[in-house]
Scaffold this active site. Structure first.
Site, PDB file in Angstrom:
ATOM      1  N   ASP A 129      -3.701   6.138   1.235  1.00  0.00           N
ATOM      2  CA  ASP A 129      -2.835   5.915   0.085  1.00  0.00           C
ATOM      3  C   ASP A 129      -1.546   5.177   0.470  1.00  0.00           C
ATOM      4  O   ASP A 129      -1.041   5.332   1.582  1.00  0.00           O
ATOM      5  CB  ASP A 129      -2.469   7.285  -0.499  1.00  0.00           C
ATOM      6  CG  ASP A 129      -2.139   7.201  -1.960  1.00  0.00           C
ATOM      7  OD1 ASP A 129      -3.009   7.517  -2.779  1.00  0.00           O
ATOM      8  OD2 ASP A 129      -0.996   6.789  -2.278  1.00  0.00           O
TER       9      ASP A 129
ATOM     10  N   HIS B 163      -4.587   9.672  -8.062  1.00  0.00           N
ATOM     11  CA  HIS B 163      -4.948   9.003  -6.807  1.00  0.00           C
ATOM     12  C   HIS B 163      -6.279   9.538  -6.267  1.00  0.00           C
ATOM     13  O   HIS B 163      -7.076   8.793  -5.712  1.00  0.00           O
ATOM     14  CB  HIS B 163      -3.833   9.182  -5.764  1.00  0.00           C
ATOM     15  CG  HIS B 163      -2.578   8.437  -6.135  1.00  0.00           C
ATOM     16  ND1 HIS B 163      -2.029   7.459  -5.351  1.00  0.00           N
ATOM     17  CD2 HIS B 163      -1.792   8.505  -7.232  1.00  0.00           C
ATOM     18  CE1 HIS B 163      -0.944   6.967  -5.934  1.00  0.00           C
ATOM     19  NE2 HIS B 163      -0.781   7.596  -7.083  1.00  0.00           N
TER      20      HIS B 163
END
Ligand code: UDP
Length: 478
Positions: A117, A18
């Protein structure tokens, strides 16, 4: 910081899969005169700082991960450090405690937008407090997001009699089949008793439909039917701006060192690859989070050796790594050293550098989305070996829709390998991708996909234009 420029906060999950694409995203925005601030916990600040030293428009701010207050050992600050399922839940719940410090920074720096996120559903409320839009970053394919929605809504796996009986996923543009064993445990469970953790995951799924929009590291030409499906049928506002890793620069060494220092000298790898013919090497790597058992690693070694192909194999760790006894098949290391067939990397490899080398002919991958995009952007066909997260869904995109990958035949969703796939299966899949007419056709399709990936991010390409239109919209919102 000039207030003329749009200023965006980027807040990735604490995992390389990520953080790396978010880093690339900040670079892509900064190439369009947008100021970026990356928010991460203190452990990861140096990695980002090193990577952005050539970018004047990107800065990093560190916040504290409350490991002890989350019931975790001190120092646990990344998904990759989490060993058990119990720790996994504590870790994800621990991230919800980052909200206070994030809000302090929003207050102090007053950015124009928050890209956070998917695992931080509460970030939408944090952004709303400061009256700025919150965009969600999933870090996966639009295909996986679409299939995941259908699986959760229709639960087609409830109607099968075993984990191995195939079912068709309803409502999709293609006929996609999978088995219950391949479905994520989070989606399979009914969560009759709600826990704090199951509530967090429910919120994660729900936040897609109550945020400003989604920003995806993918490109239209790779999955046009699913971009249409996701945006038109499911009605989500989505910008496709990938493959983001293509914004990295060879000259600055950005491709050589990504995230962690390689455990092998980059020049040695390149020299070894230079000595091999074009398209002859199989690169094997299962990402930064999944874990193989010794039994499985032994079978991989057998499969690679019996395939007869040259290979580079990255071994992260095995679940019983404390056991110091050698687990390679007898004489394996000596043989591959003597005949020069293989290179073992214990730890972290310069993956993008390797995939971009013309000697690499196939990638045995766990189908993590970054690895997938990196392979696509290099025109390398894949041998798919998904393990957990949404990797089984990405596999279907590669094998059934794009036909640039061949499945090894993984059937069990698990972060730690629970089934032991025989070396023969790997050798068979390697042969299909490396030799014969099928291999030629797969390679040709992979090459076409590489060309469209590169065209997408060039001026006038689909991702280039989507990024432009997002920046225009955010500027107008401000
Ligand atoms: N990676 C790398 N070297 C390694 C292992 C991984 O550079 O030895 C990078 C890889 O290039 C990719 C990321 O780490 O950018 C892994 O992300 P992915 O989504 O593929 O898988 P995850 O680790 O999240 O399961």
């Amino acid at each position: 910081m000039g207030r003329q420029q749009l200023h965006i906060f980027f807040f990735p999950m604490l995992a390389h899969g990520h953080m790396l694409p978010i880093l690339d995203m900040a670079k892509a925005f900064s190439s369009r005169a947008v100021t970026s601030t990356i928010i991460t916990t203190h452990l990861h600040v140096p990695m980002f700082q090193k990577a952005i030293q050539n970018s004047v428009d990107i800065s990093v701010r560190g916040i504290t991960f409350p490991a002890a207050a989350s019931g975790l050992p001190e120092g646990i600050e990344s998904v990759e450090m989490v060993k058990s399922e119990e720790m996994f839940a504590k870790f994800f719940l621990g991230t919800t405690k980052l909200r206070g410090e994030l809000e302090n920074l929003l207050e102090e720096l007053r950015p124009d937008c928050l890209v956070a996120d998917m695992f931080f559903p509460w970030a939408s409320d944090a952004a709303a407090k400061f009256d700025i839009p919150r965009l969600i970053f999933h870090g996966t394919s639009t295909f996986a997001m679409s299939v995941g929605e259908s699986l959760r809504r229709n639960r087609p796996f409830d109607g099968v009699s075993s984990d191995s009986e195939p079912f068709i996923i309803p409502e999709l543009p293609h006929e996609i089949k999978m088995t219950r064993g391949q479905v994520s445990l989070f989606d399979r469970k009914k969560h009759e008793v709600e826990t704090e953790f199951s509530k967090l995951f429910k919120d994660v799924k729900a936040s897609d439909s109550n945020c400003y929009g989604l920003i995806n590291n993918s490109f239209y030409e790779m999955e046009p039917d699913y971009v249409e499906y996701y945006t038109k049928k499911l009605g989500r506002r989505t910008w496709h701006v990938g493959p983001l890793m293509l914004c990295n620069n060879d000259a600055d060494g950005e491709k050589a060192e990504r995230g962690k220092k390689s455990t092998i000298d980059e020049d040695d790898v390149i020299q070894w690859l230079d000595s091999k013919p074009q398209n002859s090497v199989v690169y094997v790597c299962f990402g930064s989070v999944s874990i193989m058992t010794r039994a499985q690693l032994q079978e991989i070694a057998r499969g690679l050796e019996s395939s007869g192909q040259d290979f580079i194999w990255v071994i992260r760790k095995c679940v019983d790594e404390e056991d110091s006894e050698k687990w390679f098949p007898k004489g394996f290391e000596d043989r591959i050293k003597a005949n020069g067939k293989g290179l073992i990397v214990n730890g972290w490899a310069p993956q993008i550098l390797i995939l971009n080398h013309e000697s690499v002919g196939a990638f045995v991958t766990h189908c993590g989305w970054n690895s997938t995009l990196e392979s696509v952007s290099s025109g390398v066909p894949m041998i798919t070996w998904p393990m957990f997260a949404e990797q089984f869904l990405n596999e279907k995109l590669l094998t059934d829709v794009l036909k640039i990958g061949v499945a090894v035949g993984a059937t069990q969703w698990s972060r730690v390998s629970v089934e032991v796939l025989k070396g023969e299966k790997l050798a068979e899949a390697v042969a299909r991708v490396m030799v014969g007419d099928e291999a030629v056709a797969i390679r040709a399709r992979a090459k076409e996909m590489k060309d469209s990936a590169r065209a997408a991010v060039e001026e006038g390409g689909s991702s280039f234009n989507d990024l432009d239109s997002l920046i225009r919209e955010l500027s107008a919102y401000r």
